[in-house]
Design a protein around this motif. Structure first.
Motif, mmCIF file in Angstrom:
data_model
loop_
_atom_site.group_PDB
_atom_site.id
_atom_site.type_symbol
_atom_site.label_atom_id
_atom_site.label_comp_id
_atom_site.label_asym_id
_atom_site.label_seq_id
_atom_site.Cartn_x
_atom_site.Cartn_y
_atom_site.Cartn_z
ATOM 1 N N CYS A 116 0.823 -1.211 0.000
ATOM 2 C CA CYS A 116 0.000 0.000 0.000
ATOM 3 C C CYS A 116 0.861 1.266 0.000
ATOM 4 O O CYS A 116 0.499 2.269 -0.637
ATOM 5 C CB CYS A 116 -0.935 0.002 1.210
ATOM 6 N N VAL A 117 2.001 1.238 0.691
ATOM 7 C CA VAL A 117 2.911 2.381 0.679
ATOM 8 C C VAL A 117 3.468 2.596 -0.729
ATOM 9 O O VAL A 117 3.560 3.728 -1.215
ATOM 10 C CB VAL A 117 4.059 2.188 1.692
ATOM 11 N N THR A 118 3.837 1.505 -1.384
ATOM 12 C CA THR A 118 4.332 1.593 -2.762
ATOM 13 C C THR A 118 3.268 2.177 -3.684
ATOM 14 O O THR A 118 3.558 3.035 -4.533
ATOM 15 C CB THR A 118 4.762 0.198 -3.263
ATOM 16 N N LYS A 119 2.007 1.726 -3.504
ATOM 17 C CA LYS A 119 0.907 2.268 -4.306
ATOM 18 C C LYS A 119 0.729 3.759 -4.024
ATOM 19 O O LYS A 119 0.462 4.546 -4.938
ATOM 20 C CB LYS A 119 -0.391 1.525 -3.984
ATOM 21 N N LYS A 174 5.536 2.142 17.816
ATOM 22 C CA LYS A 174 5.400 2.481 16.393
ATOM 23 C C LYS A 174 3.993 2.950 16.042
ATOM 24 O O LYS A 174 3.778 3.510 14.963
ATOM 25 C CB LYS A 174 5.755 1.266 15.525
ATOM 26 N N PHE A 175 3.048 2.758 16.957
ATOM 27 C CA PHE A 175 1.678 3.178 16.646
ATOM 28 C C PHE A 175 1.571 4.693 16.515
ATOM 29 O O PHE A 175 0.634 5.192 15.883
ATOM 30 C CB PHE A 175 0.694 2.678 17.706
ATOM 31 N N SER A 176 2.501 5.432 17.076
ATOM 32 C CA SER A 176 2.440 6.896 16.963
ATOM 33 C C SER A 176 2.490 7.333 15.504
ATOM 34 O O SER A 176 1.779 8.260 15.096
ATOM 35 C CB SER A 176 3.573 7.549 17.758
ATOM 36 N N GLN A 177 3.327 6.667 14.676
ATOM 37 C CA GLN A 177 3.382 6.989 13.245
ATOM 38 C C GLN A 177 2.066 6.622 12.549
ATOM 39 O O GLN A 177 1.593 7.331 11.665
ATOM 40 C CB GLN A 177 4.533 6.253 12.569
ATOM 41 N N VAL A 178 1.483 5.500 12.971
ATOM 42 C CA VAL A 178 0.207 5.061 12.400
ATOM 43 C C VAL A 178 -0.883 6.073 12.743
ATOM 44 O O VAL A 178 -1.686 6.476 11.894
ATOM 45 C CB VAL A 178 -0.168 3.670 12.960
ATOM 46 N N ASN A 179 -0.892 6.489 13.993
ATOM 47 C CA ASN A 179 -1.879 7.437 14.480
ATOM 48 C C ASN A 179 -1.861 8.730 13.668
ATOM 49 O O ASN A 179 -2.908 9.266 13.284
ATOM 50 C CB ASN A 179 -1.599 7.730 15.959
ATOM 51 N N HIS A 281 6.766 3.598 5.455
ATOM 52 C CA HIS A 281 7.691 2.652 4.831
ATOM 53 C C HIS A 281 8.760 2.227 5.829
ATOM 54 O O HIS A 281 9.052 1.037 5.990
ATOM 55 C CB HIS A 281 8.329 3.301 3.601
ATOM 56 N N LYS A 282 9.334 3.213 6.521
ATOM 57 C CA LYS A 282 10.357 2.924 7.536
ATOM 58 C C LYS A 282 9.759 2.123 8.694
ATOM 59 O O LYS A 282 10.370 1.157 9.191
ATOM 60 C CB LYS A 282 10.964 4.217 8.061
ATOM 61 N N THR A 283 8.564 2.494 9.120
ATOM 62 C CA THR A 283 7.899 1.789 10.223
ATOM 63 C C THR A 283 7.657 0.324 9.872
ATOM 64 O O THR A 283 7.896 -0.573 10.681
ATOM 65 C CB THR A 283 6.555 2.465 10.557
ATOM 66 N N THR A 284 7.215 0.091 8.643
ATOM 67 C CA THR A 284 6.972 -1.280 8.174
ATOM 68 C C THR A 284 8.259 -2.105 8.216
ATOM 69 O O THR A 284 8.275 -3.235 8.721
ATOM 70 C CB THR A 284 6.408 -1.263 6.746
ATOM 71 N N ASN A 285 9.342 -1.543 7.681
ATOM 72 C CA ASN A 285 10.619 -2.260 7.670
ATOM 73 C C ASN A 285 11.152 -2.494 9.080
ATOM 74 O O ASN A 285 11.699 -3.567 9.376
ATOM 75 C CB ASN A 285 11.645 -1.486 6.841
ATOM 76 N N ASP A 286 10.991 -1.496 9.947
ATOM 77 C CA ASP A 286 11.450 -1.646 11.339
ATOM 78 C C ASP A 286 10.696 -2.768 12.049
ATOM 79 O O ASP A 286 11.315 -3.588 12.755
ATOM 80 C CB ASP A 286 11.254 -0.335 12.103
ATOM 81 N N LEU A 287 9.393 -2.816 11.850
ATOM 82 C CA LEU A 287 8.587 -3.850 12.502
ATOM 83 C C LEU A 287 8.913 -5.231 11.964
ATOM 84 O O LEU A 287 8.998 -6.207 12.720
ATOM 85 C CB LEU A 287 7.104 -3.542 12.343
ATOM 86 N N LEU A 288 9.088 -5.343 10.655
ATOM 87 C CA LEU A 288 9.474 -6.639 10.063
ATOM 88 C C LEU A 288 10.815 -7.110 10.628
ATOM 89 O O LEU A 288 10.992 -8.302 10.926
ATOM 90 C CB LEU A 288 9.555 -6.530 8.542
ATOM 91 N N SER A 289 11.743 -6.164 10.792
ATOM 92 C CA SER A 289 13.043 -6.493 11.345
ATOM 93 C C SER A 289 12.919 -7.004 12.779
ATOM 94 O O SER A 289 13.543 -8.002 13.166
ATOM 95 C CB SER A 289 13.960 -5.266 11.308
ATOM 96 N N ILE A 290 12.070 -6.344 13.580
ATOM 97 C CA ILE A 290 11.870 -6.769 14.974
ATOM 98 C C ILE A 290 11.226 -8.151 15.036
ATOM 99 O O ILE A 290 11.668 -9.021 15.777
ATOM 100 C CB ILE A 290 11.009 -5.743 15.721
ATOM 101 N N LEU A 291 10.171 -8.340 14.234
ATOM 102 C CA LEU A 291 9.450 -9.618 14.268
ATOM 103 C C LEU A 291 10.290 -10.777 13.739
ATOM 104 O O LEU A 291 10.164 -11.914 14.209
ATOM 105 C CB LEU A 291 8.150 -9.504 13.455
ATOM 106 N N ASN A 292 11.136 -10.491 12.767
ATOM 107 C CA ASN A 292 11.997 -11.553 12.215
ATOM 108 C C ASN A 292 13.227 -11.798 13.075
ATOM 109 O O ASN A 292 13.876 -12.832 12.951
ATOM 110 C CB ASN A 292 12.426 -11.186 10.789
#
Length: 293
Positions: A116-119, A174-179, A281-292
């Protein structure tokens, strides 16, 4: 509500049946519907009916289901009808792998957010009228991922309530960026009335199953109880779900541009949209990094 009486009235006792959703959770509001799943393997849309002065949403499910997003919704179910114990066995298998499903679905939501970010970025380049809608979808997918990472089932009426109670850690902060991208701070009674009407209209255009009755009922409950932010989040979440259902045919329906402009309460400031897209985009990558990790 007498659920077994409902099953008899609708002739649903030929298949396993269970109650899910927030009515079977520790949290529910008076406005929450009863989510009943009939495991009849039918590929049909949800139906919504009124029974005993309550709203009931009937889903159709399968005992062969493998999608983590659906299995998570099944994981908290209360069995209502299961003559052959097929559903009991199925739910015990889900329970045994519950954590794996949460992990898999959380990562899947982050992948969807990245798409969705890419779109969003592509739409900015092309001056596409749906740019802000794609950005909002990305933000809601990240919200889903955060809730799932905390082993909570995504439920739009209660997600902000859950998020407020989460402990402070690298994922939840990270929810602050989402908010910021969702725009929750813009919630006012007049704004919510406009959003609700357009959200209902969008639901009727996409789902056409009476879901708009539930949307109106929840809006009224949230506003009456001064839960403005929760209402704003809820309406946007419902719009995200319906937007994704028709994402491949958007440009065949120019009438949606105005509907979504109001329903999503879209942002038109292009520099701001570019900044928010980069942050998500950064938030998504950061979260993927944490979860992985």
């Amino acid at each position: 509500m007498n659920i077994k009486k409902l099953l008899e009235k609708l002739s649903l006792t030929d298949f396993p049946v269970a109650l899910g959703g927030c009515r079977n959770d520790e949290k529910s509001f008076d406005c929450c519907e009863y989510d009943i799943t009939v495991f009849d393997d039918k590929d049909e849309n949800d139906s919504i009916i009124d029974f005993d002065n309550e709203t009931v949403r009937i889903h159709h499910g399968s005992l062969k289901e493998t999608s983590p997003d659906v299995l998570i919704q099944y994981s908290n179910m209360q069995i209502i009808w299961d003559e052959k114990w097929e559903l009991r066995i199925f739910l015990s298998q889900i329970s045994a792998k519950r954590e794996n499903f949460f992990s898999a679905y959380s990562k899947s939501c982050l992948v969807d957010a990245a798409v969705c970010v890419t779109k969003t970025k592509d739409c900015i380049k092309n001056s596409d009228p749906f740019v802000s809608s794609w950005l909002k979808c990305a933000a809601y997918y990240i919200a889903d991922a955060i809730v799932l990472a905390n082993h909570k089932r995504p439920s739009p009426s209660h997600m902000l309530e859950h998020i407020r109670s989460f402990e402070k850690n690298k994922i939840n902060e990270k929810f602050s960026q989402v908010n910021d991208s969702i725009g929750i701070e813009r919630a006012t009674p007049s704004q919510l009335i406009r959003m609700c009407k357009s959200t209902m209209g969008f639901s009727d255009m996409v789902e056409d199953n009476g879901h708009s009755k539930i949307i109106q009922k929840k809006h009224d409950y949230f506003v009456k109880n001064s839960l403005m932010s929760d209402c704003y989040f809820y309406l946007g979440y419902i719009n995200r779900n319906n937007f994704i259902k028709i994402k491949d045919t958007l440009h065949r329906k120019p009438e949606l541009i105005h509907v979504l402009k109001v329903a999503f309460d879209v942002e038109n400031d292009v520099p701001k949209l570019e900044l928010q897209a980069s942050l998500l985009h950064k938030t998504t990558n950061d979260l993927l990094s944490i979860l992985n990790g």
